[in-house]
Write a protein that holds these residues in place. Structure first.
Motif, short mmCIF file in Angstrom:
data_model
loop_
_atom_site.label_atom_id
_atom_site.label_comp_id
_atom_site.label_asym_id
_atom_site.label_seq_id
_atom_site.Cartn_x
_atom_site.Cartn_y
_atom_site.Cartn_z
N VAL A 126 0.85 -1.27 0.05
CA VAL A 126 -0.11 0.11 0.11
C VAL A 126 0.95 1.09 -0.18
N SER A 127 1.86 1.31 0.82
CA SER A 127 2.73 2.36 0.74
C SER A 127 3.39 2.78 -0.39
N HIS A 129 2.26 2.09 -3.54
CA HIS A 129 1.31 2.21 -4.26
C HIS A 129 1.08 3.86 -4.10
N LYS A 130 0.85 4.04 -2.86
CA LYS A 130 0.64 5.63 -2.39
C LYS A 130 1.66 6.46 -2.93
N ASN A 131 2.96 6.11 -2.70
CA ASN A 131 4.09 6.95 -3.09
C ASN A 131 4.00 7.16 -4.47
N GLU A 133 1.44 7.18 -6.65
CA GLU A 133 0.49 7.79 -7.19
C GLU A 133 0.62 9.36 -6.82
N THR A 134 1.20 9.37 -5.69
CA THR A 134 1.75 10.89 -5.20
C THR A 134 2.68 11.75 -6.17
#
Length: 157
Positions: A126-127, A129-131, A133-134
Protein backbone atom coordinates in the motif's frame (compact mmCIF):
# COMPACT_ATOMS: atom_id res chain seq x y z
CA UNK A 1 21.90 43.47 -39.51
CA UNK A 2 20.31 44.19 -36.14
CA UNK A 3 16.81 44.03 -37.62
CA UNK A 4 17.48 40.67 -39.30
CA UNK A 5 18.92 39.28 -36.06
CA UNK A 6 15.97 40.61 -34.07
CA UNK A 7 13.46 39.14 -36.54
CA UNK A 8 15.22 35.76 -36.50
CA UNK A 9 15.30 35.67 -32.70
CA UNK A 10 11.65 36.73 -32.45
CA UNK A 11 10.67 33.97 -34.89
CA UNK A 12 12.67 31.31 -33.00
CA UNK A 13 11.21 32.54 -29.72
CA UNK A 14 7.66 32.16 -31.06
CA UNK A 15 8.55 28.72 -32.41
CA UNK A 16 9.88 27.63 -29.00
CA UNK A 17 6.65 28.77 -27.33
CA UNK A 18 4.54 26.98 -29.95
CA UNK A 19 6.50 23.75 -29.53
CA UNK A 20 6.28 23.90 -25.73
CA UNK A 21 2.55 24.62 -25.53
CA UNK A 22 1.80 22.27 -28.42
CA UNK A 23 3.62 19.32 -26.88
CA UNK A 24 1.80 19.72 -23.56
CA UNK A 25 -1.63 20.10 -25.14
CA UNK A 26 -1.08 17.27 -27.61
CA UNK A 27 0.14 14.80 -24.98
CA UNK A 28 -2.33 15.78 -22.26
CA UNK A 29 -5.50 16.00 -24.30
CA UNK A 30 -4.91 13.66 -27.24
CA UNK A 31 -2.09 11.12 -26.83
CA UNK A 32 -2.52 10.12 -23.17
CA UNK A 33 -6.31 9.62 -23.31
CA UNK A 34 -6.12 7.64 -26.57
CA UNK A 35 -3.32 5.41 -25.28
CA UNK A 36 -5.09 4.84 -21.97
CA UNK A 37 -8.30 3.84 -23.74
CA UNK A 38 -6.75 1.56 -26.37
CA UNK A 39 -3.74 -0.18 -24.83
CA UNK A 40 -3.51 -2.91 -22.23
CA UNK A 41 -1.75 -1.89 -19.01
CA UNK A 42 1.62 -3.51 -19.90
CA UNK A 43 1.65 -2.01 -23.40
CA UNK A 44 0.64 1.37 -22.03
CA UNK A 45 3.48 1.25 -19.50
CA UNK A 46 6.04 0.35 -22.19
CA UNK A 47 4.91 3.18 -24.47
CA UNK A 48 4.91 5.71 -21.63
CA UNK A 49 8.43 4.71 -20.58
CA UNK A 50 9.65 5.31 -24.12
CA UNK A 51 7.62 8.48 -24.63
CA UNK A 52 8.21 10.54 -21.50
CA UNK A 53 12.01 10.95 -21.60
CA UNK A 54 11.64 12.24 -25.17
CA UNK A 55 8.66 14.39 -24.19
CA UNK A 56 10.64 16.12 -21.47
CA UNK A 57 13.70 16.44 -23.73
CA UNK A 58 11.58 18.34 -26.27
CA UNK A 59 10.50 20.68 -23.48
CA UNK A 60 14.10 21.17 -22.40
CA UNK A 61 15.22 21.99 -25.95
CA UNK A 62 12.31 24.44 -26.35
CA UNK A 63 13.26 26.07 -23.02
CA UNK A 64 16.92 26.46 -24.02
CA UNK A 65 15.93 27.98 -27.37
CA UNK A 66 13.31 30.19 -25.72
CA UNK A 67 15.69 31.43 -23.04
CA UNK A 68 18.53 31.97 -25.53
CA UNK A 69 16.36 33.91 -27.96
CA UNK A 70 14.76 36.13 -25.32
CA UNK A 71 18.23 36.86 -23.97
CA UNK A 72 19.45 37.96 -27.42
CA UNK A 73 16.25 39.97 -27.94
CA UNK A 74 16.82 41.64 -24.58
CA UNK A 75 20.40 42.50 -25.48
CA UNK A 76 19.32 43.94 -28.84
CA UNK A 77 16.62 46.17 -27.33
CA UNK A 78 17.86 46.80 -23.79
CA UNK A 79 16.20 44.37 -21.40
CA UNK A 80 12.75 45.41 -20.31
CA UNK A 81 10.53 43.89 -17.62
CA UNK A 82 8.80 41.56 -20.09
CA UNK A 83 12.14 40.19 -21.28
CA UNK A 84 13.19 39.48 -17.70
CA UNK A 85 9.87 37.82 -16.86
CA UNK A 86 10.08 35.71 -20.04
CA UNK A 87 13.65 34.74 -19.22
CA UNK A 88 12.64 33.68 -15.72
CA UNK A 89 9.71 31.66 -17.04
CA UNK A 90 11.97 29.86 -19.54
CA UNK A 91 14.55 29.01 -16.87
CA UNK A 92 11.76 27.74 -14.60
CA UNK A 93 10.38 25.59 -17.42
CA UNK A 94 13.85 24.19 -18.07
CA UNK A 95 14.25 23.32 -14.38
CA UNK A 96 10.84 21.60 -14.22
CA UNK A 97 11.37 19.63 -17.44
CA UNK A 98 14.84 18.57 -16.28
CA UNK A 99 13.54 17.48 -12.87
CA UNK A 100 10.71 15.50 -14.44
CA UNK A 101 13.06 13.80 -16.93
CA UNK A 102 16.03 13.03 -14.70
CA UNK A 103 14.52 12.52 -11.26
CA UNK A 104 10.74 12.25 -11.09
CA UNK A 105 10.10 9.86 -14.00
CA UNK A 106 12.81 7.38 -12.94
CA UNK A 107 11.36 7.37 -9.39
CA UNK A 108 7.87 6.70 -10.73
CA UNK A 109 9.22 3.91 -12.95
CA UNK A 110 11.10 2.35 -10.03
CA UNK A 111 7.99 2.34 -7.85
CA UNK A 112 5.95 0.90 -10.73
CA UNK A 113 8.51 -1.89 -11.10
CA UNK A 114 8.35 -2.62 -7.37
CA UNK A 115 4.56 -2.78 -7.50
CA UNK A 116 4.55 -5.06 -10.54
CA UNK A 117 7.09 -7.39 -8.93
CA UNK A 118 5.12 -7.51 -5.68
CA UNK A 119 1.87 -8.12 -7.60
CA UNK A 120 3.45 -11.09 -9.40
CA UNK A 121 4.30 -12.53 -5.98
CA UNK A 122 0.78 -11.87 -4.70
CA UNK A 123 1.91 -9.13 -2.34
CA UNK A 124 0.15 -5.78 -2.01
CA UNK A 125 2.31 -2.84 -0.94
CA UNK A 126 0.00 0.00 0.00
CA UNK A 127 2.74 2.49 0.90
CA UNK A 128 4.57 1.97 -2.41
CA UNK A 129 1.31 2.37 -4.33
CA UNK A 130 0.53 5.55 -2.40
CA UNK A 131 4.03 6.95 -3.06
CA UNK A 132 3.75 6.18 -6.77
CA UNK A 133 0.36 7.88 -7.00
CA UNK A 134 1.71 10.93 -5.17
CA UNK A 135 4.63 11.22 -7.58
CA UNK A 136 2.37 10.71 -10.58
CA UNK A 137 0.06 13.44 -9.32
CA UNK A 138 3.12 15.71 -8.93
CA UNK A 139 4.12 15.03 -12.54
CA UNK A 140 0.62 15.96 -13.72
CA UNK A 141 0.70 19.13 -11.64
CA UNK A 142 4.13 20.12 -12.95
CA UNK A 143 2.94 19.49 -16.51
CA UNK A 144 0.03 21.87 -15.80
CA UNK A 145 2.43 24.47 -14.42
CA UNK A 146 4.55 24.24 -17.59
CA UNK A 147 1.40 24.74 -19.70
CA UNK A 148 0.38 27.80 -17.66
CA UNK A 149 3.90 29.21 -17.97
CA UNK A 150 3.79 28.63 -21.73
CA UNK A 151 0.46 30.45 -21.93
CA UNK A 152 2.00 33.31 -19.93
CA UNK A 153 4.85 33.44 -22.46
CA UNK A 154 2.26 33.84 -25.22
CA UNK A 155 0.75 36.77 -23.32
CA UNK A 156 4.18 38.41 -22.98
CA UNK A 157 4.76 38.50 -26.74
Amino acid sequence: MGTIMFEAMAYLHLLAIAILVGKVVFLSFIVAPVLAQTLEADSFARVVRMLFPRYYAVGMVAAVIGWSTITVIGILKDFGPTDLISSTLWLSILAIENYCRTSLTPKINDLSDQLKEAEQKGIKIVSTHKNRETLHRLSVQLNSVVLIMGLCLIRLI
